[in-house]
Design a protein around this motif. Structure first.
Motif, PDB file in Angstrom:
ATOM      1  N   TRP A  81       0.980  -0.906  -0.150  1.00 47.01           N
ATOM      2  CA  TRP A  81      -0.002  -0.182  -0.050  1.00 47.01           C
ATOM      3  C   TRP A  81       0.768   1.417   0.030  1.00 47.01           C
ATOM      4  CZ3 TRP A  81      -2.755   2.704   4.622  1.00 47.01           C
ATOM      5  CH2 TRP A  81      -3.456   3.697   4.070  1.00 47.01           C
ATOM      6  N   ASN A  82       0.733   2.056  -0.967  1.00 43.77           N
ATOM      7  CA  ASN A  82       1.598   3.349  -0.970  1.00 43.77           C
ATOM      8  C   ASN A  82       1.130   4.334  -0.192  1.00 43.77           C
ATOM      9  OD1 ASN A  82       3.062   5.560  -2.010  1.00 43.77           O
ATOM     10  ND2 ASN A  82       2.588   5.160  -4.148  1.00 43.77           N
ATOM     11  N   LEU A  83       1.902   4.454   0.698  1.00 45.02           N
ATOM     12  CA  LEU A  83       1.407   5.702   1.821  1.00 45.02           C
ATOM     13  C   LEU A  83       1.866   6.983   1.282  1.00 45.02           C
ATOM     14  CD1 LEU A  83       2.496   3.810   5.163  1.00 45.02           C
ATOM     15  CD2 LEU A  83       0.209   4.283   4.141  1.00 45.02           C
ATOM     16  N   GLN A  84       2.760   7.410   0.122  1.00 47.55           N
ATOM     17  CA  GLN A  84       2.875   8.436  -0.162  1.00 47.55           C
ATOM     18  C   GLN A  84       1.831   9.265  -1.047  1.00 47.55           C
ATOM     19  OE1 GLN A  84       6.790   8.316  -2.595  1.00 47.55           O
ATOM     20  NE2 GLN A  84       7.341   6.688  -1.713  1.00 47.55           N
ATOM     21  N   THR A  85       0.898   8.348  -1.530  1.00 48.81           N
ATOM     22  CA  THR A  85      -0.333   8.968  -1.961  1.00 48.81           C
ATOM     23  C   THR A  85      -1.204   9.567  -0.894  1.00 48.81           C
ATOM     24  OG1 THR A  85      -1.367   6.934  -2.123  1.00 48.81           O
ATOM     25  CG2 THR A  85      -0.187   7.838  -3.988  1.00 48.81           C
ATOM     26  N   VAL A  86      -1.164   8.754  -0.007  1.00 50.34           N
ATOM     27  CA  VAL A  86      -2.011   9.250   1.327  1.00 50.34           C
ATOM     28  C   VAL A  86      -1.393  10.505   2.061  1.00 50.34           C
ATOM     29  CG1 VAL A  86      -2.905   8.639   3.703  1.00 50.34           C
ATOM     30  CG2 VAL A  86      -2.811   6.903   1.935  1.00 50.34           C
ATOM     31  N   LEU A  87      -0.075  10.508   1.917  1.00 46.95           N
ATOM     32  CA  LEU A  87       0.460  11.720   2.393  1.00 46.95           C
ATOM     33  C   LEU A  87       0.155  12.926   1.701  1.00 46.95           C
ATOM     34  CD1 LEU A  87       2.510  12.885   4.695  1.00 46.95           C
ATOM     35  CD2 LEU A  87       4.262  12.499   3.051  1.00 46.95           C
ATOM     36  N   LEU A  88       0.158  12.857   0.338  1.00 47.12           N
ATOM     37  CA  LEU A  88      -0.083  14.070  -0.692  1.00 47.12           C
ATOM     38  C   LEU A  88      -1.633  14.452  -0.359  1.00 47.12           C
ATOM     39  CD1 LEU A  88       1.492  12.927  -3.887  1.00 47.12           C
ATOM     40  CD2 LEU A  88       2.235  14.889  -2.440  1.00 47.12           C
ATOM     41  N   ARG A  89      -2.465  13.259  -0.075  1.00 44.85           N
ATOM     42  CA  ARG A  89      -3.878  13.739   0.239  1.00 44.85           C
ATOM     43  C   ARG A  89      -3.983  14.408   1.571  1.00 44.85           C
ATOM     44  NH1 ARG A  89      -6.819   8.433   0.105  1.00 44.85           N
ATOM     45  NH2 ARG A  89      -8.535   9.573   0.696  1.00 44.85           N
ATOM     46  N   THR A  90      -3.203  14.463   2.607  1.00 41.07           N
ATOM     47  CA  THR A  90      -3.385  14.975   3.620  1.00 41.07           C
ATOM     48  C   THR A  90      -3.051  16.566   3.573  1.00 41.07           C
ATOM     49  OG1 THR A  90      -0.997  15.125   4.264  1.00 41.07           O
ATOM     50  CG2 THR A  90      -2.433  13.511   5.002  1.00 41.07           C
ATOM     51  N   GLU A  91      -2.610  16.932   2.319  1.00 44.36           N
ATOM     52  CA  GLU A  91      -2.505  18.487   2.353  1.00 44.36           C
ATOM     53  C   GLU A  91      -3.759  19.239   1.679  1.00 44.36           C
ATOM     54  OE1 GLU A  91       0.380  19.023  -0.909  1.00 44.36           O
ATOM     55  OE2 GLU A  91       2.035  17.949   0.138  1.00 44.36           O
ATOM     56  N   ARG A  92      -4.595  18.314   1.311  1.00 40.89           N
ATOM     57  CA  ARG A  92      -5.803  18.907   0.672  1.00 40.89           C
ATOM     58  C   ARG A  92      -7.281  18.223   1.425  1.00 40.89           C
ATOM     59  NH1 ARG A  92      -3.850  15.470  -3.057  1.00 40.89           N
ATOM     60  NH2 ARG A  92      -5.601  13.963  -3.940  1.00 40.89           N
ATOM     61  N   GLU A  93      -7.193  17.103   2.213  1.00 39.57           N
ATOM     62  CA  GLU A  93      -8.375  16.634   2.963  1.00 39.57           C
ATOM     63  C   GLU A  93      -7.946  16.154   4.043  1.00 39.57           C
ATOM     64  OE1 GLU A  93      -9.514  12.521   1.283  1.00 39.57           O
ATOM     65  OE2 GLU A  93      -8.154  13.111  -0.365  1.00 39.57           O
ATOM     66  N   GLU A  94      -9.060  16.013   4.914  1.00 38.26           N
ATOM     67  CA  GLU A  94      -8.778  15.574   6.346  1.00 38.26           C
ATOM     68  C   GLU A  94      -8.689  13.847   6.329  1.00 38.26           C
ATOM     69  OE1 GLU A  94      -8.234  15.801  10.488  1.00 38.26           O
ATOM     70  OE2 GLU A  94      -8.471  17.380   8.944  1.00 38.26           O
ATOM     71  N   ILE A  95      -7.291  13.403   6.568  1.00 44.55           N
ATOM     72  CA  ILE A  95      -7.062  12.009   6.584  1.00 44.55           C
ATOM     73  C   ILE A  95      -7.113  11.455   8.165  1.00 44.55           C
ATOM     74  CG2 ILE A  95      -5.625   9.991   6.234  1.00 44.55           C
ATOM     75  CD1 ILE A  95      -6.561  11.374   3.523  1.00 44.55           C
ATOM     76  N   PRO A  96      -8.120  10.582   8.536  1.00 41.65           N
ATOM     77  CA  PRO A  96      -8.095  10.354   9.981  1.00 41.65           C
ATOM     78  C   PRO A  96      -6.917   9.325  10.460  1.00 41.65           C
ATOM     79  CG  PRO A  96      -9.283   8.645   8.649  1.00 41.65           C
ATOM     80  CD  PRO A  96      -8.847   9.620   7.568  1.00 41.65           C
ATOM     81  N   GLU A  97      -6.489   9.448  11.884  1.00 43.33           N
ATOM     82  CA  GLU A  97      -5.454   8.747  12.501  1.00 43.33           C
ATOM     83  C   GLU A  97      -6.120   7.192  12.584  1.00 43.33           C
ATOM     84  OE1 GLU A  97      -2.601   9.512  12.945  1.00 43.33           O
ATOM     85  OE2 GLU A  97      -2.613  11.607  12.539  1.00 43.33           O
ATOM     86  N   PRO A  98      -5.136   6.377  12.305  1.00 46.39           N
ATOM     87  CA  PRO A  98      -3.824   6.491  12.531  1.00 46.39           C
ATOM     88  C   PRO A  98      -2.997   6.656  10.855  1.00 46.39           C
ATOM     89  CG  PRO A  98      -4.383   4.115  12.687  1.00 46.39           C
ATOM     90  CD  PRO A  98      -5.643   4.899  12.457  1.00 46.39           C
ATOM     91  N   TRP A  99      -3.894   6.749  10.115  1.00 46.70           N
ATOM     92  CA  TRP A  99      -3.555   6.703   8.679  1.00 46.70           C
ATOM     93  C   TRP A  99      -2.639   7.950   8.238  1.00 46.70           C
ATOM     94  CZ3 TRP A  99      -3.466   2.087   7.797  1.00 46.70           C
ATOM     95  CH2 TRP A  99      -4.642   1.325   8.211  1.00 46.70           C
ATOM     96  N   ALA A 100      -3.032   9.229   8.781  1.00 46.65           N
ATOM     97  CA  ALA A 100      -2.306  10.478   8.583  1.00 46.65           C
ATOM     98  C   ALA A 100      -1.069  10.403   9.171  1.00 46.65           C
ATOM     99  CB  ALA A 100      -2.862  11.751   9.077  1.00 46.65           C
ATOM    100  N   GLY A 101      -0.774   9.881  10.465  1.00 46.45           N
ATOM    101  CA  GLY A 101       0.420   9.647  11.111  1.00 46.45           C
ATOM    102  C   GLY A 101       1.375   8.700  10.432  1.00 46.45           C
ATOM    103  N   LEU A 102       0.769   7.591   9.960  1.00 45.11           N
ATOM    104  CA  LEU A 102       1.537   6.565   9.408  1.00 45.11           C
ATOM    105  C   LEU A 102       2.253   7.089   8.056  1.00 45.11           C
ATOM    106  CD1 LEU A 102       2.583   3.648   9.593  1.00 45.11           C
ATOM    107  CD2 LEU A 102       0.608   2.821   8.446  1.00 45.11           C
ATOM    108  N   SER A 103       1.256   7.668   7.211  1.00 46.74           N
ATOM    109  CA  SER A 103       1.922   8.088   6.024  1.00 46.74           C
ATOM    110  C   SER A 103       2.890   9.213   6.147  1.00 46.74           C
ATOM    111  CB  SER A 103       0.569   8.653   5.054  1.00 46.74           C
ATOM    112  OG  SER A 103       0.146   9.978   5.562  1.00 46.74           O
TER     113      SER A 103
END
Length: 146
Positions: A81-103
């Motif tokens: 699972w590519n967490l880099q795409t999740v990290l990019l999404r944190t800039e424009r949307e609310e990503i819940p924990e623990p996923w934002a922290g892991l990314s």
């Protein structure tokens, strides 16, 4: 490498009640709906020797892969699972924990929905921040990945 110990902790966390408040968890963190367990951690590599850091990342990736082999027997094979795409999404949307922290800490994770537990399990090597220690993490949560 103590794969049996790591598996035992993951098994325990599959059924341990989640805490009501944010707080520590045996070297990791926990909060409402999730656990982030540190399975292994380097010592003194934050901002240290890049060669030693790279060797530690490689060692922890081998441990992650060994855990993947055993957990895939239980819950099936999965693609990384590519967490880099999740990290990019944190800039424009609310990503819940623990996923934002892991990314923010890891590039990829092995990910499963643990049948019969209502939980998602991710195993990742957290080494993105070169000023921090390298860690092998297990994340367990009832929050589906974004």
């Amino acid at each position: 490498m103590d794969i049996a110990r790591h598996l035992a902790l993951i098994d325990e966390l599959c059924f341990r009640p989640f805490p009501a408040e944010h707080g520590p968890l045996d070297g990791g963190t926990a909060g409402p709906g999730y656990f982030t367990a540190v399975l292994e951690s380097s010592h003194g590599l934050g901002g240290g020797d890049p060669a030693r850091r790279a060797a530690t990342v490689e060692q922890y990736e081998k441990e992650r892969d060994a855990l993947y082999e055993r957990l895939a027997r239980r819950w099936g094979e999965t693609d990384p699972w590519n967490l880099q795409t999740v990290l990019l999404r944190t800039e424009r949307e609310e990503i819940p924990e623990p996923w934002a922290g892991l990314s923010a800490r890891a590039d990829t994770a092995c990910l499963w929905e643990a049948r019969g537990t209502g939980r998602w399990i991710a195993v990742a090597v957290a080494g993105r921040d070169e000023t921090d220690e390298v860690r092998l993490l297990a994340v367990l949560t009832r929050e589906a990945p974004p």
